[in-house]
Design an enzyme around this catalytic site. Structure first.
Site, short mmCIF file in Angstrom:
data_model
loop_
_atom_site.label_atom_id
_atom_site.label_comp_id
_atom_site.label_asym_id
_atom_site.label_seq_id
_atom_site.Cartn_x
_atom_site.Cartn_y
_atom_site.Cartn_z
N GLU A 1 0.78 -1.23 0.00
CA GLU A 1 0.00 0.00 0.00
C GLU A 1 0.82 1.29 0.00
OE1 GLU A 1 -2.24 1.53 3.08
OE2 GLU A 1 -0.41 1.79 4.21
N ASN A 2 2.11 1.20 0.29
CA ASN A 2 2.98 2.39 0.22
C ASN A 2 4.03 2.27 -0.87
OD1 ASN A 2 2.77 2.10 3.67
ND2 ASN A 2 1.94 3.88 2.63
N HIS B 1 -3.67 -4.57 9.29
CA HIS B 1 -3.13 -3.24 9.02
C HIS B 1 -3.86 -2.26 9.95
CE1 HIS B 1 -0.80 -0.77 6.18
NE2 HIS B 1 -1.76 0.14 6.28
N ASN C 1 -4.99 1.15 4.08
CA ASN C 1 -5.78 2.37 3.89
C ASN C 1 -5.37 3.18 2.67
OD1 ASN C 1 -3.51 2.67 5.86
ND2 ASN C 1 -3.97 4.84 5.63
N HIS C 2 -4.19 2.89 2.09
CA HIS C 2 -3.77 3.59 0.86
C HIS C 2 -3.99 2.75 -0.40
CE1 HIS C 2 -2.12 7.07 2.84
NE2 HIS C 2 -1.38 6.31 3.64
N HIS D 1 1.35 -1.19 9.13
CA HIS D 1 0.81 0.17 9.10
C HIS D 1 1.65 1.18 9.86
CE1 HIS D 1 -1.87 3.56 8.73
NE2 HIS D 1 -1.97 3.67 10.04
N HIS E 1 4.78 1.15 10.52
CA HIS E 1 6.11 1.19 9.90
C HIS E 1 7.25 1.02 10.91
CE1 HIS E 1 4.79 3.48 5.98
NE2 HIS E 1 3.94 2.55 6.37
#
Length: 260
Positions: free
Chosen positions: A39-40, A142, A67-68, A167, A169
């Site tokens: 997602e990132n 996440h 969420n991304h 999430h 990190h």
């Protein structure tokens, strides 16, 4: 069976670390499945078709989201037509699937509740879904709140093979196996480590000082880290888990290891 999980891959630096260390791990370990959170991966926000192909060619088999997931909406919707790239179960109406299943494994992508997009309650959904499943179940949870991650683990221990948090990190040191369920609050990012959770520090600092939104960025040049978790399984349970780290071009090392 051996499973390798790579947490939040943040931008180009994260992708570089994956392309460097994943082939080494696949050469030294007989890995059956490589799972990674995407997602990132496209400059910190979402995923593009180009980035997906780059990571797939690097050796990742199954992709989990967060969420991304829909930040690059057009690309995401197209990619989610493929069964091995997932979006979180929480969304009420969204393209794609939130779990992958074959003869040996079920991989689930789920988000927490606190500070996440509104949607289905993951605790209710997962508690019902995992019952009477006779396969190894891997959950990428996440979530922002560590208590949510721990609560899901306490609810599902013995019923699933692994619950690994993503999430924040920031890697945690609470790796454990309980009743055959492997748990880690957060695996940590792969990408830049000398800034703010993989992002160039100016924008986050400015946001903290002013309360105003600023555009986050990912540096191409930075001090990098690779983090992953290697699981060894027997039937539906985890019997061994090893947390792996590497800095820059350094040696890949086991920083935690637990047995069941």
């Amino acid at each position: 069976m051996k499973i390798l999980f790579i947490g939040d891959i943040v931008g180009k630096p994260g992708r570089k670390m994956v392309k460097k260390y994943l082939p080494l791990l696949k050469a030294s370990e007989k890995i059956d499945y490589v799972i990674a959170n995407y997602e990132n991966s496209a400059h910190g926000f979402g995923i593009t078709e180009k980035v997906y192909n780059e990571l797939k060619n690097a050796g990742i088999d199954i992709f989990t989201g967060g969420n991304h997931t829909f930040d690059k909406k057009k690309d995401a919707i197209k990619l989610l037509e493929e069964g091995k790239i997932l979006r979180p179960l929480n969304y009420f109406e969204a393209p794609g699937k939130w779990y992958y299943e074959d003869d040996n494994i079920i991989v689930i992508s789920a988000m927490g509740i606190f500070s996440m997009p509104y949607g289905r309650n993951p605790f209710i959904e997962l508690n019902e879904f995992v019952s009477n499943k006779n396969k190894f179940i891997f959950i990428d949870f996440h979530a922002e709140a560590t208590a949510e991650k721990r609560a899901l683990f306490m609810m599902l221990k013995g019923k699933v093979g692994a619950i690994i948090g993503t999430h924040t990190h920031i890697g945690t040191d609470d790796l454990e196996i309980n009743e055959g369920t492997c748990y880690l609050t957060d695996i940590g990012l792969s990408g830049c480590k000398d800034n703010v959770i993989g992002m160039e520090e100016k924008a986050p600092i400015a946001h903290m000082l002013t309360g105003l939104k600023h555009n986050f960025d990912v540096k191409d040049k930075c001090s990098k880290i690779f983090q992953a978790l290697l699981l060894e399984t027997k039937e539906t349970k985890t019997i061994k888990a090893s947390k792996l780290k590497a800095f820059e071009d350094g040696e890949l090392k086991i920083t935690q290891e637990v047995l069941w």
